[in-house]
Structure formats: C-alpha cells, structure tokens
Design an enzyme around this catalytic site. Structure first.
Site, PDB file in Angstrom:
ATOM      1  N   LYS A 112       0.756  -1.178   0.052  1.00  6.01           N
ATOM      2  CA  LYS A 112      -0.088  -0.085  -0.208  1.00  6.01           C
ATOM      3  C   LYS A 112       0.997   1.486   0.098  1.00  6.01           C
ATOM      4  O   LYS A 112       1.906   1.303   0.683  1.00  6.01           O
ATOM      5  CB  LYS A 112      -0.943  -0.019   1.243  1.00  6.01           C
ATOM      6  CG  LYS A 112      -0.145   0.298   2.520  1.00  6.01           C
ATOM      7  CD  LYS A 112      -0.057   1.489   2.919  1.00  6.01           C
ATOM      8  CE  LYS A 112       0.715   1.882   4.090  1.00  6.01           C
ATOM      9  NZ  LYS A 112       0.814   3.410   4.458  1.00  6.01           N
ATOM     10  N   HIS A 144       0.887  -4.184   4.958  1.00  8.41           N
ATOM     11  CA  HIS A 144       1.620  -4.996   5.871  1.00  8.41           C
ATOM     12  C   HIS A 144       1.417  -4.743   7.378  1.00  8.41           C
ATOM     13  O   HIS A 144       1.785  -5.714   8.040  1.00  8.41           O
ATOM     14  CB  HIS A 144       3.207  -4.277   5.696  1.00  8.41           C
ATOM     15  CG  HIS A 144       3.243  -2.841   6.186  1.00  8.41           C
ATOM     16  ND1 HIS A 144       3.329  -1.870   5.457  1.00  8.41           N
ATOM     17  CD2 HIS A 144       3.494  -2.491   7.514  1.00  8.41           C
ATOM     18  CE1 HIS A 144       3.339  -0.754   6.081  1.00  8.41           C
ATOM     19  NE2 HIS A 144       3.405  -1.038   7.340  1.00  8.41           N
ATOM     20  N   LEU A 146      -1.304  -5.883   8.487  1.00 12.63           N
ATOM     21  CA  LEU A 146      -2.109  -7.028   8.796  1.00 12.63           C
ATOM     22  C   LEU A 146      -1.160  -8.370   9.089  1.00 12.63           C
ATOM     23  O   LEU A 146      -1.573  -9.408   9.715  1.00 12.63           O
ATOM     24  CB  LEU A 146      -2.864  -7.568   7.548  1.00 12.63           C
ATOM     25  CG  LEU A 146      -4.146  -6.518   7.053  1.00 12.63           C
ATOM     26  CD1 LEU A 146      -4.616  -7.120   5.750  1.00 12.63           C
ATOM     27  CD2 LEU A 146      -4.908  -6.437   8.380  1.00 12.63           C
ATOM     28  N   LYS A 148       1.308  -7.927  11.371  1.00  7.75           N
ATOM     29  CA  LYS A 148       1.726  -7.852  12.947  1.00  7.75           C
ATOM     30  C   LYS A 148       0.991  -8.961  13.596  1.00  7.75           C
ATOM     31  O   LYS A 148      -0.335  -9.158  13.436  1.00  7.75           O
ATOM     32  CB  LYS A 148       1.242  -6.271  13.105  1.00  7.75           C
ATOM     33  CG  LYS A 148       2.345  -5.200  12.530  1.00  7.75           C
ATOM     34  CD  LYS A 148       1.819  -4.000  13.384  1.00  7.75           C
ATOM     35  CE  LYS A 148       2.743  -2.917  12.728  1.00  7.75           C
ATOM     36  NZ  LYS A 148       4.143  -2.967  13.190  1.00  7.75           N
ATOM     37  N   GLU A 182       3.423   7.237  17.314  1.00  8.90           N
ATOM     38  CA  GLU A 182       4.743   6.913  16.713  1.00  8.90           C
ATOM     39  C   GLU A 182       5.550   7.825  17.493  1.00  8.90           C
ATOM     40  O   GLU A 182       5.456   8.941  18.107  1.00  8.90           O
ATOM     41  CB  GLU A 182       4.691   7.355  15.361  1.00  8.90           C
ATOM     42  CG  GLU A 182       3.787   6.706  14.504  1.00  8.90           C
ATOM     43  CD  GLU A 182       4.387   5.448  13.836  1.00  8.90           C
ATOM     44  OE1 GLU A 182       5.537   5.295  14.161  1.00  8.90           O
ATOM     45  OE2 GLU A 182       3.598   4.347  13.384  1.00  8.90           O
ATOM     46  N   HIS A 206      -4.120   1.187   7.304  1.00  4.25           N
ATOM     47  CA  HIS A 206      -3.874   0.333   8.625  1.00  4.25           C
ATOM     48  C   HIS A 206      -4.691   0.383   9.687  1.00  4.25           C
ATOM     49  O   HIS A 206      -5.212  -0.639  10.155  1.00  4.25           O
ATOM     50  CB  HIS A 206      -2.626   0.979   9.337  1.00  4.25           C
ATOM     51  CG  HIS A 206      -1.158   0.806   8.595  1.00  4.25           C
ATOM     52  ND1 HIS A 206      -1.080  -0.029   7.653  1.00  4.25           N
ATOM     53  CD2 HIS A 206      -0.256   1.733   8.575  1.00  4.25           C
ATOM     54  CE1 HIS A 206       0.004   0.176   6.946  1.00  4.25           C
ATOM     55  NE2 HIS A 206       0.613   1.200   7.592  1.00  4.25           N
TER      56      HIS A 206
END
Length: 284
Positions: A112, A144, A146, A148, A182, A206
């Site tokens: 993505k 990406h 998904l 985790k 973050e 996400h």
C-alpha cells in the site's frame, strides 16, 4: 533492489545484528545471509539492474537441487515503492524475467498505498490489467499492518473464545479506542508523506483494517474462512460506518524535515469518531 548506494555486503551487515539477536547459530545465520544480494539501480525501470538480478537467480539453486528456471520455481517481487512507479516496475520485471522463466511463475506483490483516491486506483488497476504477461491471480495487494502478530490474533481472540463471543457487542461495550502513536517523524520520507498525509498513509488502510477486524461479524460455520469471505465481512462493516467528527492537525517540527515544504498544510495528526450503524454496534 533499490536506489541506495550500497552493495550486498552492506546489506548483510545491516541484517546480521537482527538475526544474531534471534539465533545463536552463527553458521545458520551466515548461510542465510549468503543468499541475500543487493543491487543498486538508477531507477525502478533500470533494465540492466533487473537483468543482473535475473542472472543471480538463474545461477543459484533451490533447496531440492532443481534449476531456478524450472517451471515450478515461482518468482515473488515485493514492491514497497510509490504507486506511480508500480506500472513501470511491473512492466520492466515481466519483460526481463519472462525471457528465462514461464510468465505464469511471476508474482508481484504491491505494498500500500494502491493509489491515493478512487480515480488513481482505477487508473493503476487498469494499467496493470493491460500487462499481457501478468494476470489478476499473479497480483497481490497488501497492507503490511495485517502481518503484525497482535493484528493477526484479533480474529482468533474474537471467534475462538466463548467469553468474547458473549460480550463483543453494544450491550457490553461502551466504546472502542484504536490508537497508534509514533516515536519518530518522517525520517527523510517527507517527500512521499507530504503527498498523502496521515489519513491516506495510515488511517484509511492500517487503522481501517483493524477497525473491520474488531467490528466484523463472525464467519458463518467454520472457524477459518477464505480470503474472499473475510473481504466481504470487512466490507459490510465499512458500508455501515459513519464518521461523526474528524479533527486534523500538524505536529510541530514536521516542516523541519528538509524533504517537506516549509508551507506544508499536510495533516500529521487525525482523530476520528466513527459509529458502526448495525445491530451489533449501533450507538457504540
């Protein structure tokens, strides 16, 4: 492959500390690193660089001793690059590698974002569909997040535990907070991030994926379901979602990044209040 001016030894040195932290078997670590190569190219349409990669693969052997050009040897390309480069890269890859391997063996995975809006998504999909050597079942679109571990565990926690099945509804849940914080800034990625902002870069992929996993209905019948069933259940959640409020902001220091325009108004903070207007979650 990338544009960074490093070589294979530099790449292995970057990876080694992380592998050694996980394993004391230095021989095993080194045997894996010996399989890792890096090619610095001028761009994602650098034919010579891709030809070099193809040659490296052809000269290698897989674990059962078959030649890399065997029909059952699949090539998977993971493209974590800006979406405006997807088509160019896919075209170069298919043109280069189809000369030495069956075109059916090529797979391309696109990280993505897959475009920035509906129009750019459709344009990108249509351009990839025009590639004669790449069919839809050879294309993968991935988020990406998904991958985790905690995200992957959400369906298991929800659907494999009787207590969760009982309380996972509006009668027992007042609100659900999905929060991501973050500790780093754009870290040199400002040129990319400033074109997309926090909504497109983080929330509509996400966090929306997490929201659908938390709010979706359980799969009917089996404990595990196919990817198309999961997709449909997630889409049902999105169709019932209603944004109540949306607060946007920009963190102080964002424009200190040299790759970000000084007058940028791109949001780096967003807080959305969303309701899911279905029987399970109405009012939550």
């Amino acid at each position: 492959f990338g544009r960074s001016k490093i070589n294979s030894l530099d790449l292995r040195d970057k990876i080694r500390p992380f592998l050694c932290h996980q394993s004391d078997n230095i021989t095993l670590v080194n045997s894996f690193l010996d399989l890792c190569y890096y090619k610095s190219g001028f761009g994602y349409d650098d034919v010579k660089a891709f030809e070099w990669m193809n040659k490296q693969i052809i000269n290698s052997k897989n674990f059962n001793g078959n030649d890399a050009t065997a029909p059952n040897y699949n090539y998977l390309f993971y493209l974590a690059i800006p979406p405006n480069l997807f088509y160019t890269s896919a075209l170069t890859i298919t043109n280069t590698f189809s000369k030495t391997t069956p075109k059916e063996s090529i797979r391309i995975l696109f990280e993505k974002p897959f475009g920035k809006d509906t129009a750019s998504y459709l344009q990108l999909s249509n351009s990839l569909a025009s590639l004669k050597m790449l069919c839809e079942n050879q294309i993968y679109r991935i988020d990406h997040y998904l991958g985790k571990e905690m995200v992957r565990l959400i369906p298991s926690i929800r659907f494999h535990n009787s207590w969760a099945k009982t309380v996972w509804n509006r009668q027992h849940v007042e609100k659900v907070i999905i929060e991501v914080t973050e500790t780093i800034g754009t870290d040199g990625r400002g040129g990319y991030f400033d074109q997309y902002g926090i909504i497109r870069d983080f929330m509509q992929n996400h966090l929306l994926q997490i929201l659908t996993l938390v709010a979706m209905e359980p799969p009917s019948g089996a404990t595990d379901t196919g990817e198309e069933d999961m997709r449909d259940l997630k889409c049902n959640v999105i169709s019932c979602a209603r944004i109540d409020t949306c607060d946007l902001g920009q963190y102080k220091g964002y424009t200190d990044d040299e790759t970000v325009p000084n007058d940028s108004c791109t949001p780096t903070f967003a807080a959305l209040r969303i309701f899911i207007d279905n029987d399970r979650w109405i009012g939550v």
